[in-house]
Design an enzyme around this catalytic site. Sequence first.
Site, PDB file in Angstrom:
ATOM      1  N   SER A 223     -16.614  37.777 -23.703  1.00  0.00           N
ATOM      2  CA  SER A 223     -17.669  37.810 -22.893  1.00  0.00           C
ATOM      3  C   SER A 223     -18.722  37.455 -23.764  1.00  0.00           C
ATOM      4  O   SER A 223     -19.961  36.956 -23.099  1.00  0.00           O
ATOM      5  CB  SER A 223     -17.833  39.182 -22.136  1.00  0.00           C
ATOM      6  OG  SER A 223     -17.911  40.153 -23.039  1.00  0.00           O
ATOM      7  N   GLY A 225     -18.761  35.277 -26.467  1.00  0.00           N
ATOM      8  CA  GLY A 225     -18.805  33.967 -26.778  1.00  0.00           C
ATOM      9  C   GLY A 225     -17.947  33.672 -28.056  1.00  0.00           C
ATOM     10  O   GLY A 225     -17.143  34.252 -28.173  1.00  0.00           O
ATOM     11  N   ASP A 252      -6.183  30.046 -25.016  1.00  0.00           N
ATOM     12  CA  ASP A 252      -5.463  28.695 -24.782  1.00  0.00           C
ATOM     13  C   ASP A 252      -6.393  27.440 -24.060  1.00  0.00           C
ATOM     14  O   ASP A 252      -6.532  26.481 -24.778  1.00  0.00           O
ATOM     15  CB  ASP A 252      -4.448  28.793 -24.112  1.00  0.00           C
ATOM     16  CG  ASP A 252      -2.949  29.794 -24.621  1.00  0.00           C
ATOM     17  OD1 ASP A 252      -3.370  30.174 -25.831  1.00  0.00           O
ATOM     18  OD2 ASP A 252      -2.272  30.418 -23.896  1.00  0.00           O
ATOM     19  N   SER A 290      -4.152  27.629 -15.281  1.00  0.00           N
ATOM     20  CA  SER A 290      -5.227  27.394 -14.331  1.00  0.00           C
ATOM     21  C   SER A 290      -6.473  26.784 -14.996  1.00  0.00           C
ATOM     22  O   SER A 290      -7.828  27.259 -14.851  1.00  0.00           O
ATOM     23  CB  SER A 290      -5.502  28.298 -13.307  1.00  0.00           C
ATOM     24  OG  SER A 290      -5.787  29.451 -14.097  1.00  0.00           O
TER      25      SER A 290
END
Length: 308
Positions: A223, A225, A252, A290
């Site tokens: 979270s 970065g 990925d 997704s």
Amino acid sequence: MSMVVGSIHADFYISVDRFPQVGETVIGLGFSVFPGGKGANQAVGCARLGAETFMVGAVGGDDIGRAMVENLKRNGVVVKHIFVDRSVHTGVAFILLNTETGDNMIVVAPGADNSLKPHHVEKALEEEAQRVRTLLVQLEIPLETVYAALRKGKELGLTTILNPAPAKPLDESVYRYVDVIVPNRIELEQLTGATVKSLDDVFRASEILVKHGVKAVVTTMGSLGAALVAQDVKKLVKAFRVRVVDTVGAGDAFCAGLAVAIGENMELEEAVRFANAVAALKITRQGAQSVPTRAEVESLLEKESTST
Ligand code: RIB
């Protein structure tokens, strides 16, 4: 144009509201099967972001393997360099997804991933050298194949990107064939032997890899970065804030975004920001593949740049 060399799996998910302890049975909340494997996830990511993408990998001669190759095809990935080893099963991963936190635990049975040999990759690279600009490799296939891919990729003048996941000790001589390495904090620790807790630790450890010959180190930090270290940059590129559903495949998606951006000649810092946006959108959805479309990524980047 990208070539991705790596694993192809089916991911068997059980969602839980807490992880079991050793020896304990917990009742899951649901079960689903998704396409997965770090290599395949990155290949689908690159294709969905608009790059012509070749996948080099191996599957077994089973229904899972056939379904995973069909899935890659459906996503626009070129599958002609996928090798079928009928003597083994296709790689699978068992994944526990904690729906409370979005965290996961993963066990992989590699099966056919281990059948991918240096000669498969060298042949694919030689055949496609004129069309490919970036080569993306991870560590779910045999290390000798990883080394051969990076060496050959460099020899052919490609930009080579190594995602050293899952963490394994590497021969230091391989770094001279790596343009960009993309570890997470734990992988960075394992590769360098340094303790990596703070951002400054990340910068210091990254410099060790730069001294070994890597041109840029991009460390994914969840979270926070991603921390970019290259010859003239040392910078944290901040993450986008989103609602976390499933972090499986976030790394990925990030690698795919980075490879596509670098292949399009974006400046490194801009490429990392693009990759952050891809990873952010991915974690709002379940399933390792997704990955958002290019239009979704561009709309998030635009929205954020007008709100700052
Ligand atoms: O990075 C996530 C992937 O790791 C999953 O899709 C699973 O198959 C394992 O390879």
